[in-house]
Scaffold this motif. Structure first.
Motif, PDB file in Angstrom:
ATOM      1  N   ASP A   1       0.872  -1.168   0.016  1.00  9.34           N
ATOM      2  CA  ASP A   1      -0.033   0.045   0.156  1.00  9.34           C
ATOM      3  C   ASP A   1       0.754   1.274   0.177  1.00  9.34           C
ATOM      4  O   ASP A   1       0.302   2.203  -0.667  1.00  9.34           O
ATOM      5  CB  ASP A   1      -0.941   0.147   1.203  1.00  9.34           C
ATOM      6  N   SER A   2       1.979   1.225   0.743  1.00 12.92           N
ATOM      7  CA  SER A   2       2.516   2.479   0.844  1.00 12.92           C
ATOM      8  C   SER A   2       3.775   2.753  -0.179  1.00 12.92           C
ATOM      9  O   SER A   2       4.749   3.358  -0.260  1.00 12.92           O
ATOM     10  CB  SER A   2       3.491   2.512   2.108  1.00 12.92           C
ATOM     11  N   HIS A   3       3.843   1.431  -1.419  1.00  7.69           N
ATOM     12  CA  HIS A   3       4.894   1.658  -2.518  1.00  7.69           C
ATOM     13  C   HIS A   3       4.364   2.277  -3.629  1.00  7.69           C
ATOM     14  O   HIS A   3       2.977   2.254  -3.952  1.00  7.69           O
ATOM     15  CB  HIS A   3       5.349   0.342  -2.688  1.00  7.69           C
ATOM     16  N   LYS A   4       5.052   2.960  -4.582  1.00 11.24           N
ATOM     17  CA  LYS A   4       4.591   3.682  -5.550  1.00 11.24           C
ATOM     18  C   LYS A   4       3.966   2.758  -6.791  1.00 11.24           C
ATOM     19  O   LYS A   4       3.233   3.276  -7.545  1.00 11.24           O
ATOM     20  CB  LYS A   4       5.834   4.340  -6.347  1.00 11.24           C
ATOM     21  N   GLU A   5       4.532   1.507  -6.590  1.00 13.78           N
ATOM     22  CA  GLU A   5       4.066   0.503  -7.722  1.00 13.78           C
ATOM     23  C   GLU A   5       2.968  -0.380  -7.058  1.00 13.78           C
ATOM     24  O   GLU A   5       2.938  -1.307  -7.118  1.00 13.78           O
ATOM     25  CB  GLU A   5       5.086  -0.499  -8.309  1.00 13.78           C
ATOM     26  N   LYS A   6       2.182   0.250  -6.249  1.00  9.96           N
ATOM     27  CA  LYS A   6       0.934  -0.203  -5.493  1.00  9.96           C
ATOM     28  C   LYS A   6       0.304  -1.424  -6.499  1.00  9.96           C
ATOM     29  O   LYS A   6       0.058  -2.510  -6.030  1.00  9.96           O
ATOM     30  CB  LYS A   6       0.116   0.586  -4.582  1.00  9.96           C
TER      31      LYS A   6
ATOM     32  N   TRP B   1       0.549 -10.089  -5.906  1.00  7.82           N
ATOM     33  CA  TRP B   1      -0.131 -10.879  -4.883  1.00  7.82           C
ATOM     34  C   TRP B   1      -1.280 -11.649  -5.199  1.00  7.82           C
ATOM     35  O   TRP B   1      -1.319 -12.691  -4.837  1.00  7.82           O
ATOM     36  CB  TRP B   1      -0.401  -9.795  -3.821  1.00  7.82           C
ATOM     37  N   GLN B   2      -2.005 -11.118  -6.282  1.00  9.71           N
ATOM     38  CA  GLN B   2      -3.264 -11.856  -6.822  1.00  9.71           C
ATOM     39  C   GLN B   2      -2.821 -13.297  -7.622  1.00  9.71           C
ATOM     40  O   GLN B   2      -3.242 -14.122  -7.312  1.00  9.71           O
ATOM     41  CB  GLN B   2      -4.143 -11.081  -7.581  1.00  9.71           C
ATOM     42  N   VAL B   3      -1.532 -12.979  -8.392  1.00 13.81           N
ATOM     43  CA  VAL B   3      -1.141 -13.904  -8.999  1.00 13.81           C
ATOM     44  C   VAL B   3      -0.633 -15.118  -8.014  1.00 13.81           C
ATOM     45  O   VAL B   3      -0.832 -16.220  -8.416  1.00 13.81           O
ATOM     46  CB  VAL B   3       0.220 -13.807 -10.175  1.00 13.81           C
ATOM     47  N   LEU B   4      -0.051 -14.730  -6.943  1.00 10.55           N
ATOM     48  CA  LEU B   4       0.456 -15.647  -6.028  1.00 10.55           C
ATOM     49  C   LEU B   4      -0.779 -16.387  -5.323  1.00 10.55           C
ATOM     50  O   LEU B   4      -0.542 -17.809  -5.330  1.00 10.55           O
ATOM     51  CB  LEU B   4       1.189 -15.176  -4.980  1.00 10.55           C
ATOM     52  N   MET B   5      -1.890 -15.773  -4.950  1.00  9.97           N
ATOM     53  CA  MET B   5      -2.935 -16.271  -4.252  1.00  9.97           C
ATOM     54  C   MET B   5      -3.573 -17.145  -5.364  1.00  9.97           C
ATOM     55  O   MET B   5      -4.047 -18.355  -4.860  1.00  9.97           O
ATOM     56  CB  MET B   5      -3.992 -15.470  -4.052  1.00  9.97           C
ATOM     57  N   ASN B   6      -3.715 -17.028  -6.690  1.00  6.82           N
ATOM     58  CA  ASN B   6      -4.292 -17.756  -7.373  1.00  6.82           C
ATOM     59  C   ASN B   6      -3.586 -19.037  -7.862  1.00  6.82           C
ATOM     60  O   ASN B   6      -4.071 -20.221  -7.950  1.00  6.82           O
ATOM     61  CB  ASN B   6      -4.508 -17.145  -9.026  1.00  6.82           C
ATOM     62  N   TRP B   7      -2.325 -18.688  -7.650  1.00  7.06           N
ATOM     63  CA  TRP B   7      -1.332 -20.082  -7.957  1.00  7.06           C
ATOM     64  C   TRP B   7      -1.422 -21.179  -6.790  1.00  7.06           C
ATOM     65  O   TRP B   7      -1.388 -22.280  -6.802  1.00  7.06           O
ATOM     66  CB  TRP B   7       0.162 -19.529  -8.178  1.00  7.06           C
ATOM     67  N   LEU B   8      -1.596 -20.537  -5.628  1.00  4.97           N
ATOM     68  CA  LEU B   8      -1.568 -21.384  -4.529  1.00  4.97           C
ATOM     69  C   LEU B   8      -2.909 -22.007  -4.193  1.00  4.97           C
ATOM     70  O   LEU B   8      -3.214 -23.093  -3.762  1.00  4.97           O
ATOM     71  CB  LEU B   8      -1.372 -20.337  -3.116  1.00  4.97           C
ATOM     72  N   ASN B   9      -4.051 -21.386  -4.869  1.00  2.00           N
ATOM     73  CA  ASN B   9      -5.503 -21.816  -4.652  1.00  2.00           C
ATOM     74  C   ASN B   9      -5.843 -22.808  -5.829  1.00  2.00           C
ATOM     75  O   ASN B   9      -6.865 -23.383  -5.830  1.00  2.00           O
ATOM     76  CB  ASN B   9      -6.561 -20.682  -4.778  1.00  2.00           C
ATOM     77  N   SER B  10      -4.747 -22.872  -6.908  1.00  2.00           N
ATOM     78  CA  SER B  10      -5.235 -23.789  -7.795  1.00  2.00           C
ATOM     79  C   SER B  10      -4.823 -25.325  -7.643  1.00  2.00           C
ATOM     80  O   SER B  10      -4.146 -25.644  -6.826  1.00  2.00           O
ATOM     81  CB  SER B  10      -4.095 -23.486  -9.122  1.00  2.00           C
ATOM     82  N   ASP B  11      -5.337 -26.110  -8.343  1.00  4.60           N
ATOM     83  CA  ASP B  11      -5.437 -27.503  -8.249  1.00  4.60           C
ATOM     84  C   ASP B  11      -4.222 -28.157  -8.911  1.00  4.60           C
ATOM     85  O   ASP B  11      -3.729 -27.753  -9.771  1.00  4.60           O
ATOM     86  CB  ASP B  11      -6.686 -28.375  -8.577  1.00  4.60           C
ATOM     87  N   PHE B  12      -3.713 -29.181  -8.282  1.00  9.65           N
ATOM     88  CA  PHE B  12      -2.617 -29.973  -8.991  1.00  9.65           C
ATOM     89  C   PHE B  12      -3.071 -30.364 -10.619  1.00  9.65           C
ATOM     90  O   PHE B  12      -4.351 -31.029 -10.730  1.00  9.65           O
ATOM     91  CB  PHE B  12      -2.257 -31.183  -8.281  1.00  9.65           C
ATOM     92  N   PHE B  13      -2.470 -30.113 -11.665  1.00 10.07           N
ATOM     93  CA  PHE B  13      -2.533 -30.447 -12.986  1.00 10.07           C
ATOM     94  C   PHE B  13      -2.472 -31.739 -13.149  1.00 10.07           C
ATOM     95  O   PHE B  13      -1.880 -32.487 -12.484  1.00 10.07           O
ATOM     96  CB  PHE B  13      -1.951 -29.533 -14.048  1.00 10.07           C
ATOM     97  N   GLU B  14      -3.054 -32.303 -14.321  1.00  7.16           N
ATOM     98  CA  GLU B  14      -2.679 -33.783 -14.625  1.00  7.16           C
ATOM     99  C   GLU B  14      -1.140 -33.889 -14.526  1.00  7.16           C
ATOM    100  O   GLU B  14      -0.361 -33.146 -15.185  1.00  7.16           O
ATOM    101  CB  GLU B  14      -3.219 -33.817 -16.186  1.00  7.16           C
TER     102      GLU B  14
END
Length: 565
Positions: A255-260, A267-280
C-alpha cells in the motif's frame, strides 16, 4: 551451571507416561525380570556388567556357559571376556580385604565366605574360554545349530556364508526380465528406462538396496499420487498462512509503495497459484511458481526495512520460499517416485529369487541367521523354552544398536511369561544395557525405536548416573548441551528441551572428582600444547558442508587441537 545435581531431580525431565529410572546399584539389582539399564558414556557400563556377572555366578550358582552375554563385534566380545576374567581374579585375590568404601563387595562378603567363593570362581576362570559371550550373529548360529529340529533349519545348511554373488545374480535376472519386456513391447513399457536412469547396472541397485534385499520387512514406496497430494496440501497451508497475514504484508510492502497496483497484481497471481489444483501428471512442469508470484517475497523489497520488520517478513515468507523450491523439483520427485515403485516391485522379485537360490545351495548369510531364528521363535513351539533353559540370564551390551528382529528374539525368550498363551515357568532375567544417544548402526538396521519399545516393555529402568571418565567441567558442559536448558538445581526442577526427539529423554549425569585430579594435558612441546586457544571444557567446531575432510593435514590438526577435552 551447577557443579552437582541433586538426586531429587533425577527424573524431573521425564515426560508423563515414561517409567521412572532408578540409580543402578549393582549389589541390589534384582536378578530376575526384564531390566533396561541406560548408561551414558563414561558411567561405568562394562564395570557394572562384570559385577552383575559376578553376582550371577555366586548368588544364582550359574555356570559361565549359562550366562548369555551379547554385544555387536568380535572385538567387543573379547574385551568383555577379558574384563570379566579380571573381575573374577580381583575377587579371588582380595576376598575379605576389599576397600571398606566398596559397598558392592561389602554386600557380597556378608553373604559368602572365601570357602564359598573359591570353588565357584576358580571353576568360572577355568572354563571362561567356553563362556557364552557372543556377537548376536554367533549366538543365532549356535542356537540354530543346536536346535535345528525346533528351529526348522536344514541339518546340512552352511551358515555365515557370503551370499553376495547369489544376491547380485538375482538382481541381474530382474534386470534381464525388464529389458526383455521393454524390447518385446517395442519401447511402450518404460520401466526399464526409468530403472537404469537411477541405477544403471545391477551392481548399483544391489548396493543401494542391500539392506532391503536381506530383510523380510514389506517394502512400500511413495506413489506419484501421494507426492501430488502432499504438494497440494503444502500449497493450501501456505495460502492460509499468507491470508492470515495479508493486512501486514499490504501495510509494509504494497500500500505504501509507488508501484502499489503492480504489486497488488503480483499478490493476486500468488494467491491464484496457491489456490489452484494440481494439474494432470502430464503437465507437472506447469507447477513451477510463476515469476510474478515469486516477486512478492523477493528479499530486495524489504532488505532496508527496520530489523524487526525485516525479521517478521523473513519468518512469514519462509514457508512460501520453501514451497517455491519444492515446486521447482516436483517433476523430478514424481518421476523418482515412479522409479522407486518399480524398485519396490523388483525387491519382492529379487527376494524370492535369492531365497530359492539359497535353499538350493543350502547356505545362510548373517542376516538369515537372525531372520530364521526370529521366525522360529515367533512360532508356537518349545524353542524359546529350550533357549531360556540353556541361557536363563542374558546381558545385552550396546542395546541401542539392536534391530527389531533381534529384539523380537529376546522378547520371545525372556518376556514370553507376559503372554497368556505361553506356559513359561523358568525363572530368568534380561538386562538390556545401552544409550539411545549413541545409536550409530542405522546403516546395518540398528533401530533406536527398538530401544524405545524395549524401554516401555521393561519391568524396571535403571540409570548409571555418574560419569567417572570426564572432568566436572566437561560433564557440566555435556549436560547443558543435551539438556537444552538451564540445568536443574536444589530449588528448581528445570525443564529440559526436546533435543533428541522421539521421547528420548536426557537426564543429567553427575561428575565424579576422579578426572579433575588427573586433567588431560598435551605432551610438552607438541603443536597442540602450543596452540591451545581456549580453556573451555567443551568446544564446538563448525565443519562447512562443502569442505572435503578426507585429506588435508591442517584440517586434521585443527580437529586435534580443538576437539580434545
Amino acid at each position: 551451571m551447577t557443579d552437582s545435581l541433586p538426586d531429587s531431580n533425577l527424573n524431573s525431565s521425564l515426560k508423563p507416561g515414561i517409567k521412572e529410572m532408578q540409580p543402578l546399584i549393582a549389589e541390589s539389582l534384582p536378578l530376575q525380570g526384564c531390566h533396561l539399564i541406560e548408561a551414558s558414556a563414561g558411567t561405568g557400563k562394562t564395570y557394572n556388567i562384570t559385577r552383575i556377572y559376578l553376582r550371577l555366578l555366586l548368588e544364582e550358582k550359574l555356570d559361565v556357559k549359562n550366562i548369555l552375554v551379547m554385544t555387536f563385534t568380535r572385538a567387543a566380545t573379547e574385551e568383555l571376556r577379558g574384563r570379566i576374567a579380571r573381575e573374577i581374579r580381583n575377587a579371588l585375590d582380595k576376598w575379605g580385604h576389599f576397600d571398606k568404601n566398596d559397598t558392592f563387595f561389602a554386600a557380597l562378603t556378608e553373604k559368602f565366605t572365601i570357602e564359598d567363593v573359591n570353588p565357584v570362581l576358580h571353576n568360572a576362570l577355568l572354563h571362561l574360554d567356553e563362556a557364552s559371550i557372543f556377537t548376536i550373529h554367533s549366538f543365532c548360529k549356535r542356537v540354530l545349530s543346536q536346535q535345528a529340529f525346533s528351529s526348522g533349519v536344514d541339518f546340512n545348511v552352511q551358515m555365515e556364508t557370503d551370499t553376495a554373488e547369489i544376491e547380485l545374480e538375482a538382481v541381474r535376472d530382474w534386470y534381464r526380465t525388464l529389458a526383455y519386456k521393454h524390447k518385446a513391447d517395442e519401447g511402450f513399457t518404460n520401466d526399464y528406462q526409468l530403472l537404469i536412469q537411477y541405477w544403471p547396472a545391477p551392481d548399483n541397485f544391489r548396493k543401494a538396496f542391500s539392506d532391503l534385499l536381506s530383510s523380510t520387512t514389506p517394502v512400500q514406496a511413495n506413489t506419484p499420487e501421494s507426492i501430488q497430494a502432499d504438494f497440494q496440501q503444502q500449497k493450501s497451508e501456505c495460502l492460509q498462512h499468507l491470508q492470515a497475514h495479508q493486512s501486514f504484508v499490504f501495510e509494509v510492502l504494497i500500500d505504501s509503495h509507488k508501484e502499489k497496483f503492480a504489486r497488488t497484481d503480483e499478490w493476486q497471481v500468488l494467491m491464484n497459484w496457491l489456490n489452484s489444483d494440481f494439474f494432470e501428471l502430464s503437465e507437472i512442469s506447469s507447477q513451477t511458481m510463476p515469476k510474478e508470484a515469486a516477486a512478492v517475497f523477493n528479499g530486495n523489497r524489504y532488505g532496508r526495512k527496520p530489523a524487526d520488520i525485516k525479521q517478521q517478513l523473513l519468518d512469514l515468507f519462509a514457508p512460501v520460499k520453501q514451497l517455491k523450491e519444492d515446486a521447482a523439483e516436483i517433476e523430478k520427485q514424481i518421476e523418482k517416485s515412479r522409479s522407486y515403485q518399480i524398485a519396490a516391485q523388483g525387491i519382492d522379485f529379487i527376494r524370492r529369487k535369492i531365497s530359492q537360490a539359497k535353499q538350493r545351495a543350502r547356505v545362510m548369510n548373517y542376516d538369515d541367521l537372525i531372520n530364521q531364528l526370529a521366525a522360529a521363535a515367533a512360532k508356537e513351539n518349545n524353542l524359546t523354552q529350550l533357549i531360556k533353559e540353556q541361557y536363563p540370564v542374558a546381558l545385552v551390551d550396546e542395546f541401542q544398536d539392536t534391530d527389531p528382529q533381534q529384539y523380537a528374539i529376546l522378547k520371545a525368550v525372556y518376556q514370553s511369561s507376559k503372554n497368556a498363551a505361553t506356559d513359561d515357568s523358568t525363572p530368568g532375567a534380561l538386562y538390556m544395557i545401552g544409550d539411545p544417544k549413541q545409536a550409530i548402526y542405522a546403516f546395518r538396521s540398528g533401530d533406536v525405536f527398538t530401544y524405545l519399545a524395549a524401554r516401555d516393555d521393561a519391568d524396571k529402568q535403571w540409570l548409571m548416573d555418574t560419569n567417572w571418565r570426564s572432568s566436572s567441567n566437561m560433564v557440566n558442559a555435556y549436560n547443558r548441551l543435551f539438556y537444552g536448558a538451564s540445568l536443574p538445581s536444589e530449588n528448581e526442577s528445570g525443564t529440559a528441551q526436546d533435543v533428541f526427539g522421539f521421547d528420548i529423554q536426557y537426564i543429567p549425569v553427575k561428575a565424579a572428582d576422579k578426572a579433575d585430579k588427573t586433567p588431560l594435558t598435551f605432551a610438552a612441546g607438541s603443536a597442540a600444547n602450543k596452540q591451545i586457544r581456549s580453556n573451555a571444557a567443551l568446544q564446538l567446531i563448525y565443519f562447512p558442508f562443502n569442505e572435503d575432510y578426507r585429506s588435508g593435514r591442517s584440517k586434521k590438526e585443527e580437529m586435534t587441537q580443538n576437539f580434545c577435552s
